[in-house]
Scaffold this active site. Sequence first.
Site, PDB file in Angstrom:
ATOM      1  N   GLU A  50      40.410  -3.367 -37.609  1.00  0.00           N
ATOM      2  CA  GLU A  50      39.873  -4.227 -36.552  1.00  0.00           C
ATOM      3  C   GLU A  50      39.145  -5.441 -37.109  1.00  0.00           C
ATOM      4  O   GLU A  50      39.309  -6.543 -36.599  1.00  0.00           O
ATOM      5  CB  GLU A  50      38.938  -3.439 -35.621  1.00  0.00           C
ATOM      6  CG  GLU A  50      39.642  -2.494 -34.676  1.00  0.00           C
ATOM      7  CD  GLU A  50      40.420  -3.176 -33.561  1.00  0.00           C
ATOM      8  OE1 GLU A  50      40.348  -4.413 -33.410  1.00  0.00           O
ATOM      9  OE2 GLU A  50      41.119  -2.457 -32.835  1.00  0.00           O
ATOM     10  N   ASN A  61      41.302 -13.348 -27.241  1.00  0.00           N
ATOM     11  CA  ASN A  61      42.527 -12.762 -26.707  1.00  0.00           C
ATOM     12  C   ASN A  61      43.185 -13.675 -25.683  1.00  0.00           C
ATOM     13  O   ASN A  61      42.529 -14.539 -25.100  1.00  0.00           O
ATOM     14  CB  ASN A  61      42.197 -11.405 -26.072  1.00  0.00           C
ATOM     15  CG  ASN A  61      41.592 -10.455 -27.067  1.00  0.00           C
ATOM     16  OD1 ASN A  61      42.155 -10.189 -28.115  1.00  0.00           O
ATOM     17  ND2 ASN A  61      40.403  -9.947 -26.750  1.00  0.00           N
ATOM     18  N   ASP A  63      44.066 -13.088 -22.729  1.00  0.00           N
ATOM     19  CA  ASP A  63      43.563 -12.932 -21.356  1.00  0.00           C
ATOM     20  C   ASP A  63      42.221 -13.621 -21.131  1.00  0.00           C
ATOM     21  O   ASP A  63      41.628 -13.510 -20.070  1.00  0.00           O
ATOM     22  CB  ASP A  63      43.469 -11.447 -20.988  1.00  0.00           C
ATOM     23  CG  ASP A  63      42.394 -10.690 -21.748  1.00  0.00           C
ATOM     24  OD1 ASP A  63      41.747 -11.276 -22.658  1.00  0.00           O
ATOM     25  OD2 ASP A  63      42.189  -9.498 -21.434  1.00  0.00           O
ATOM     26  N   SER A  65      39.446 -12.958 -22.809  1.00  0.00           N
ATOM     27  CA  SER A  65      38.356 -12.134 -23.325  1.00  0.00           C
ATOM     28  C   SER A  65      38.232 -12.331 -24.837  1.00  0.00           C
ATOM     29  O   SER A  65      39.106 -12.921 -25.475  1.00  0.00           O
ATOM     30  CB  SER A  65      38.590 -10.655 -23.004  1.00  0.00           C
ATOM     31  OG  SER A  65      39.697 -10.151 -23.732  1.00  0.00           O
ATOM     32  N   ASP A  67      36.945 -10.205 -28.545  1.00  0.00           N
ATOM     33  CA  ASP A  67      36.550  -8.980 -29.232  1.00  0.00           C
ATOM     34  C   ASP A  67      35.460  -9.340 -30.230  1.00  0.00           C
ATOM     35  O   ASP A  67      35.572 -10.356 -30.925  1.00  0.00           O
ATOM     36  CB  ASP A  67      37.729  -8.346 -29.967  1.00  0.00           C
ATOM     37  CG  ASP A  67      38.858  -7.951 -29.030  1.00  0.00           C
ATOM     38  OD1 ASP A  67      38.578  -7.622 -27.863  1.00  0.00           O
ATOM     39  OD2 ASP A  67      40.016  -7.974 -29.472  1.00  0.00           O
ATOM     40  N   ASN A  74      35.511  -5.337 -26.796  1.00  0.00           N
ATOM     41  CA  ASN A  74      36.043  -6.352 -25.894  1.00  0.00           C
ATOM     42  C   ASN A  74      35.064  -6.745 -24.786  1.00  0.00           C
ATOM     43  O   ASN A  74      34.448  -5.895 -24.157  1.00  0.00           O
ATOM     44  CB  ASN A  74      37.346  -5.844 -25.279  1.00  0.00           C
ATOM     45  CG  ASN A  74      38.024  -6.887 -24.430  1.00  0.00           C
ATOM     46  OD1 ASN A  74      37.812  -6.950 -23.230  1.00  0.00           O
ATOM     47  ND2 ASN A  74      38.834  -7.720 -25.056  1.00  0.00           N
TER      48      ASN A  74
END
Length: 143
Positions: A50, A61, A63, A65, A67, A74
């Site tokens: 990660e 991301n 969308d 959002s 992380d 998220n």
Amino acid sequence: MRTLVFLLLVAVANARVYERCEWARVLKSQGMDGYRGQSLANWVCLSQWESNYNTGATNHNTDGSTDYGIFQINSRWWCNDNQTPTSNACNINCSELLTDDVSVAITCAKRVVRDPSGIGAWVAWRHHCQGRDLSSYLAGCRL
């Protein structure tokens, strides 16, 4: 907006990149070995894929959002970045995930893994750790 940018810059300035065994020791000391049935090696593997053990890691991301941190928590579901509509299930500001104080990130990861998806909520874990021999993640760590 300026306040958020300032807070993120301060948080990233206090970020830390852990060595693999050092991170394993921190996770073990925080009760992650066996938490919700997940071995310490699973948590180390997840963190490596990660964030490469980087508390200051971020990923934007498609969308909208983001992380955050060593576990790449998220903003849509788990923390509030004041930009993304969020459930904020961990009840934290996302900037708290970007510092060298990993206690907030670990507490939030414990919250994530309690959901029905469990550790499978992390795509990197599903792609790189699930069902694999993870012994190399703890090799030589003398835990």
